[in-house]
Write a protein that holds these residues in place. Structure first.
Motif, PDB file in Angstrom:
ATOM      1  N   LEU A 119       1.865   6.117   5.504  1.00 15.65           N
ATOM      2  CA  LEU A 119       2.318   5.797   6.870  1.00 15.65           C
ATOM      3  C   LEU A 119       3.477   4.806   6.835  1.00 15.65           C
ATOM      4  CD1 LEU A 119      -1.064   5.364   8.811  1.00 15.65           C
ATOM      5  CD2 LEU A 119       0.642   7.161   9.171  1.00 15.65           C
ATOM      6  N   LYS A 120       3.336   3.775   5.989  1.00 19.01           N
ATOM      7  CA  LYS A 120       4.398   2.767   5.914  1.00 19.01           C
ATOM      8  C   LYS A 120       5.719   3.361   5.435  1.00 19.01           C
ATOM      9  CE  LYS A 120       1.672  -1.297   4.783  1.00 19.01           C
ATOM     10  NZ  LYS A 120       1.488  -2.286   3.719  1.00 19.01           N
ATOM     11  N   TRP A 121       5.635   4.176   4.382  1.00 14.45           N
ATOM     12  CA  TRP A 121       6.874   4.790   3.875  1.00 14.45           C
ATOM     13  C   TRP A 121       7.576   5.590   4.964  1.00 14.45           C
ATOM     14  CZ3 TRP A 121       9.377   3.262  -0.124  1.00 14.45           C
ATOM     15  CH2 TRP A 121       8.737   2.820  -1.272  1.00 14.45           C
ATOM     16  N   VAL A 122       6.800   6.406   5.636  1.00 13.01           N
ATOM     17  CA  VAL A 122       7.421   7.355   6.558  1.00 13.01           C
ATOM     18  C   VAL A 122       7.819   6.685   7.869  1.00 13.01           C
ATOM     19  CG1 VAL A 122       7.022   9.475   7.872  1.00 13.01           C
ATOM     20  CG2 VAL A 122       6.142   9.242   5.555  1.00 13.01           C
ATOM     21  N   HIS A 123       6.850   6.026   8.500  1.00 15.06           N
ATOM     22  CA  HIS A 123       7.105   5.567   9.866  1.00 15.06           C
ATOM     23  C   HIS A 123       7.800   4.212   9.922  1.00 15.06           C
ATOM     24  CE1 HIS A 123       4.970   8.960  11.580  1.00 15.06           C
ATOM     25  NE2 HIS A 123       4.063   8.788  10.632  1.00 15.06           N
ATOM     26  N   GLN A 124       7.615   3.383   8.892  1.00 14.49           N
ATOM     27  CA  GLN A 124       8.285   2.080   8.920  1.00 14.49           C
ATOM     28  C   GLN A 124       9.580   2.084   8.112  1.00 14.49           C
ATOM     29  OE1 GLN A 124       5.307  -0.889   7.902  1.00 14.49           O
ATOM     30  NE2 GLN A 124       4.279  -0.600   9.858  1.00 14.49           N
ATOM     31  N   GLN A 125       9.545   2.749   6.954  1.00 10.26           N
ATOM     32  CA  GLN A 125      10.744   2.747   6.096  1.00 10.26           C
ATOM     33  C   GLN A 125      11.651   3.955   6.344  1.00 10.26           C
ATOM     34  OE1 GLN A 125      11.253   0.158   3.991  1.00 10.26           O
ATOM     35  NE2 GLN A 125       9.296  -0.700   4.656  1.00 10.26           N
ATOM     36  N   GLY A 126      11.117   4.987   6.963  1.00  8.98           N
ATOM     37  CA  GLY A 126      11.932   6.185   7.173  1.00  8.98           C
ATOM     38  C   GLY A 126      12.180   6.944   5.876  1.00  8.98           C
ATOM     39  N   VAL A 127      11.276   6.812   4.915  1.00  6.10           N
ATOM     40  CA  VAL A 127      11.421   7.535   3.642  1.00  6.10           C
ATOM     41  C   VAL A 127      10.546   8.795   3.705  1.00  6.10           C
ATOM     42  CG1 VAL A 127      10.921   7.432   1.156  1.00  6.10           C
ATOM     43  CG2 VAL A 127      11.921   5.453   2.329  1.00  6.10           C
ATOM     44  N   TYR A 128      11.183   9.952   3.602  1.00 12.45           N
ATOM     45  CA  TYR A 128      10.435  11.219   3.687  1.00 12.45           C
ATOM     46  C   TYR A 128      10.271  11.880   2.321  1.00 12.45           C
ATOM     47  CZ  TYR A 128      12.024  10.919   8.587  1.00 12.45           C
ATOM     48  OH  TYR A 128      12.306  10.512   9.863  1.00 12.45           O
ATOM     49  N   ASP A 129      11.006  11.353   1.344  1.00 18.32           N
ATOM     50  CA  ASP A 129      11.046  11.983   0.028  1.00 18.32           C
ATOM     51  C   ASP A 129       9.919  11.389  -0.843  1.00 18.32           C
ATOM     52  OD1 ASP A 129      11.585  12.866  -2.478  1.00 18.32           O
ATOM     53  OD2 ASP A 129      13.603  12.000  -2.617  1.00 18.32           O
ATOM     54  N   PHE A 130       8.933  12.235  -1.168  1.00 17.50           N
ATOM     55  CA  PHE A 130       7.772  11.724  -1.928  1.00 17.50           C
ATOM     56  C   PHE A 130       8.184  11.073  -3.239  1.00 17.50           C
ATOM     57  CE2 PHE A 130       5.771  15.126   0.659  1.00 17.50           C
ATOM     58  CZ  PHE A 130       4.831  14.344   1.317  1.00 17.50           C
ATOM     59  N   SER A 131       9.240  11.591  -3.863  1.00 15.84           N
ATOM     60  CA  SER A 131       9.600  11.062  -5.179  1.00 15.84           C
ATOM     61  C   SER A 131      10.061   9.604  -5.097  1.00 15.84           C
ATOM     62  CB  SER A 131      10.658  11.939  -5.851  1.00 15.84           C
ATOM     63  OG  SER A 131      11.831  11.877  -5.100  1.00 15.84           O
ATOM     64  N   ALA A 132      10.436   9.150  -3.892  1.00 13.19           N
ATOM     65  CA  ALA A 132      10.876   7.748  -3.746  1.00 13.19           C
ATOM     66  C   ALA A 132       9.723   6.803  -3.395  1.00 13.19           C
ATOM     67  CB  ALA A 132      11.955   7.668  -2.662  1.00 13.19           C
ATOM     68  N   MET A 133       8.521   7.358  -3.261  1.00 12.83           N
ATOM     69  CA  MET A 133       7.377   6.520  -2.846  1.00 12.83           C
ATOM     70  C   MET A 133       6.737   5.898  -4.084  1.00 12.83           C
ATOM     71  SD  MET A 133       5.862   8.897   0.186  1.00 12.83           S
ATOM     72  CE  MET A 133       6.946   9.490   1.492  1.00 12.83           C
ATOM     73  N   THR A 134       7.328   4.790  -4.503  1.00 13.07           N
ATOM     74  CA  THR A 134       7.058   4.265  -5.837  1.00 13.07           C
ATOM     75  C   THR A 134       5.658   3.691  -6.043  1.00 13.07           C
ATOM     76  OG1 THR A 134       8.222   2.336  -5.040  1.00 13.07           O
ATOM     77  CG2 THR A 134       9.461   3.818  -6.475  1.00 13.07           C
TER      78      THR A 134
ATOM     79  N   LEU B  77       2.993   5.298  -5.255  1.00 10.19           N
ATOM     80  CA  LEU B  77       2.088   6.427  -5.511  1.00 10.19           C
ATOM     81  C   LEU B  77       2.300   6.863  -6.964  1.00 10.19           C
ATOM     82  CD1 LEU B  77       2.729   8.645  -2.321  1.00 10.19           C
ATOM     83  CD2 LEU B  77       1.162   6.711  -2.566  1.00 10.19           C
ATOM     84  N   SER B  78       1.218   7.314  -7.584  1.00 11.27           N
ATOM     85  CA  SER B  78       1.363   7.731  -8.984  1.00 11.27           C
ATOM     86  C   SER B  78       2.303   8.937  -9.081  1.00 11.27           C
ATOM     87  CB  SER B  78      -0.004   8.102  -9.554  1.00 11.27           C
ATOM     88  OG  SER B  78      -0.422   9.325  -8.981  1.00 11.27           O
ATOM     89  N   LYS B  79       2.891   9.069 -10.267  1.00 10.87           N
ATOM     90  CA  LYS B  79       3.854  10.168 -10.454  1.00 10.87           C
ATOM     91  C   LYS B  79       3.216  11.511 -10.201  1.00 10.87           C
ATOM     92  CE  LYS B  79       7.868   9.007 -13.067  1.00 10.87           C
ATOM     93  NZ  LYS B  79       8.279   8.473 -14.332  1.00 10.87           N
ATOM     94  N   SER B  80       1.971  11.671 -10.667  1.00  9.63           N
ATOM     95  CA  SER B  80       1.342  12.986 -10.511  1.00  9.63           C
ATOM     96  C   SER B  80       1.038  13.256  -9.033  1.00  9.63           C
ATOM     97  CB  SER B  80       0.065  13.076 -11.361  1.00  9.63           C
ATOM     98  OG  SER B  80      -0.873  12.131 -10.901  1.00  9.63           O
ATOM     99  N   LEU B  81       0.639  12.212  -8.304  1.00  9.15           N
ATOM    100  CA  LEU B  81       0.393  12.411  -6.874  1.00  9.15           C
ATOM    101  C   LEU B  81       1.699  12.757  -6.159  1.00  9.15           C
ATOM    102  CD1 LEU B  81      -1.383  12.386  -4.352  1.00  9.15           C
ATOM    103  CD2 LEU B  81      -1.117   9.903  -4.234  1.00  9.15           C
ATOM    104  N   ARG B  82       2.776  12.054  -6.510  1.00  9.41           N
ATOM    105  CA  ARG B  82       4.066  12.333  -5.897  1.00  9.41           C
ATOM    106  C   ARG B  82       4.457  13.787  -6.095  1.00  9.41           C
ATOM    107  NH1 ARG B  82       8.021   7.864  -8.218  1.00  9.41           N
ATOM    108  NH2 ARG B  82       6.276   6.690  -9.029  1.00  9.41           N
ATOM    109  N   SER B  83       4.247  14.263  -7.315  1.00 13.14           N
ATOM    110  CA  SER B  83       4.700  15.642  -7.545  1.00 13.14           C
ATOM    111  C   SER B  83       3.761  16.645  -6.876  1.00 13.14           C
ATOM    112  CB  SER B  83       4.922  15.921  -9.030  1.00 13.14           C
ATOM    113  OG  SER B  83       3.713  16.298  -9.626  1.00 13.14           O
ATOM    114  N   SER B  84       2.462  16.345  -6.815  1.00 13.97           N
ATOM    115  CA  SER B  84       1.620  17.328  -6.130  1.00 13.97           C
ATOM    116  C   SER B  84       1.878  17.293  -4.616  1.00 13.97           C
ATOM    117  CB  SER B  84       0.136  17.177  -6.491  1.00 13.97           C
ATOM    118  OG  SER B  84      -0.435  16.113  -5.794  1.00 13.97           O
ATOM    119  N   LEU B  85       2.182  16.116  -4.068  1.00 17.15           N
ATOM    120  CA  LEU B  85       2.525  16.069  -2.640  1.00 17.15           C
ATOM    121  C   LEU B  85       3.813  16.859  -2.372  1.00 17.15           C
ATOM    122  CD1 LEU B  85       1.769  12.311  -1.770  1.00 17.15           C
ATOM    123  CD2 LEU B  85       0.545  14.322  -0.919  1.00 17.15           C
ATOM    124  N   SER B  86       4.795  16.687  -3.257  1.00  9.90           N
ATOM    125  CA  SER B  86       6.074  17.400  -3.054  1.00  9.90           C
ATOM    126  C   SER B  86       5.891  18.900  -3.027  1.00  9.90           C
ATOM    127  CB  SER B  86       7.063  17.080  -4.174  1.00  9.90           C
ATOM    128  OG  SER B  86       7.249  15.713  -4.290  1.00  9.90           O
TER     129      SER B  86
END
Ligand code: SAH
Length: 377
Positions: free
Chosen positions: A44-59, A61-70
């Motif tokens: 929620l913080k990444w998206v709604h507060q930071q405006g970051v939509y790209d999972f790979s930039a959500m540092t 979160l673990s790398k594997s979670l980032r890639s499965s979310l993507s």
């Protein structure tokens, strides 16, 4: 004989748009993925507060979670196709939705606040006789993602690129009747109030309705935000003509629902909106009837000068008439203000929002846009 085998080629499952997911929905989503629920607040913080939509930039979160979310989810917001700023600073965005329909969102800056007016539907099905949106008919409900997406986009443009402060207040007063899109509107309003998203208090979120009594009762239970009611007439005879939903939920029933709504909320008042239509609802007699009607409802009244559009058949009451009407109400102890018309020259004022879409109610067979009075096109 065997039936022929259909050739099923591997297809990509559509990506899930997480934009409209509130905390609870995200917690369920992460739990189903075998992740801890607190991932929801991180997202929620990444998206709604930071405006970051790209999972790979959500540092965080673990790398594997980032890639499965993507590989399974996205954040989609409407696309801005027009951005207009009026002389008084009011800003109107025309937004294109994924299905090609478009809607409008308005930002109204004031010295002590910045109010965003959100649309809840593509068009409106209610047919109030003085409203430009009604003339266009109705196409569909907005999704929670499309509703909250309007707020996300506004903050992005105001804060990130405009150096302004973020939205401080939201009013569900754009296109559509929010209580006819109950579930999605509630979900979006919950996100607005979520600390890890926008953190707006329920006093700073206002829902305006034409008076859907059963949904007003549900709202007081599910999400008791500030309530505005489009009244526009002091009796059934006139309100039936101006706000046709009144035939289903007449004035007395509506007033009862308003009283009940305020009971659940200490210090809360209902705001009654009253559009000032010359010689239709603006006489001294209307004002006196209105004071009587409102005498036992904790409320304030907003008088709205009618905003004209082509072939509306109405004229706004003069300023002196509006002031006189206000004085009658005030003398009887009804707190009344005249709403300043904002953004009129860019057709961003109350009831002027239009957008572009196909009417599915057959009120009109064409794709069209309501032409405001005096527009050069
Ligand atoms: N459907 C909801 C919210 C949308 S309209 C509702 O009815 O409350 C927001 C406000 O603008 C309503 O009070 C509506 O009655 C008012 N409005 C609509 N058309 C208008 C016009 N042409 N001039 C001034 N106010 C208008």
């Amino acid at each position: 004989m065997e039936s022929p085998v259909t050739d099923i080629s591997p297809t990509q499952a559509p990506l899930l748009n997480l934009m409209g997911h509130d905390r609870r929905a995200l917690e369920m989503y992460f739990t189903a993925l075998g992740e801890k629920p607190f991932r929801a607040t991180q997202l929620l913080k990444w998206v709604h507060q930071q405006g970051v939509y790209d999972f790979s930039a959500m540092t965080n979160l673990s790398k594997s979670l980032r890639s499965s979310l993507s590989s399974q989810a996205v954040f989609v917001v409407p696309e801005i196709i027009n951005d207009q700023i009026s002389e008084d600073g009011t800003r109107k965005w025309l937004l294109r939705l994924e299905d090609g329909n478009s809607i409008e969102t308005v930002f109204i800056p004031e010295s002590d606040r910045g109010t965003l007016c959100l649309s809840s539907q593509v068009g409106c099905a209610l047919n109030c006789s003085f409203c430009a949106t009604a003339r266009q008919g109705f196409n569909r409900n907005l999704t929670a993602a499309e509703i909250i997406g309007q707020l996300r986009l506004a903050n992005q443009l105001l804060v990130r690129t405009g150096g302004q402060r973020p939205v401080t207040n939201v009013v569900m007063m754009g296109m559509g009747e929010p209580l006819l899109n109950y579930k999605n509107v509630i979900q979006a309003m919950i996100l607005m109030q979520e600390d890890f998203a926008y953190g707006l208090s329920k006093r700073r979120v206002t829902l305006s309705t034409s008076g859907l009594v059963p949904e007003m009762r549900r709202l007081s239970e599910d999400c008791p935000v500030s309530l505005a009611v489009s009244l526009h007439a002091p009796d059934d005879e006139l309100r039936n003509k101006l706000v046709p939903i009144n035939r289903k939920y007449p004035v007395a029933e509506l007033m009862q629902a308003c009283r009940e709504y305020t009971k659940g909320l200490p210090h809360q008042k209902v705001t009654f909106e009253y559009v000032m239509l010359a010689d239709v609802n603006d006489t001294d007699l209307h004002a006196r009837k209105l004071t009587k009607l409102l005498s036992n409802v904790p409320c304030k009244v907003n008088l709205i000068p009618f905003n004209p559009f082509a072939n509306s058949g109405y004229k706004s009451s003069s300023l002196s008439r509006i002031n006189h009407f206000r004085d009658i109400l005030m003398q009887k102890g009804v707190m009344t203000v005249t709403r300043k018309t904002r953004g009129e020259e860019i057709n961003a004022a109350c009831g002027q929002l239009a957008g572009k879409f196909r009417d599915k109610t057959r009120r009109s067979e064409r794709l069209h846009e309501v032409q405001p009075v005096g527009s050069i096109q």
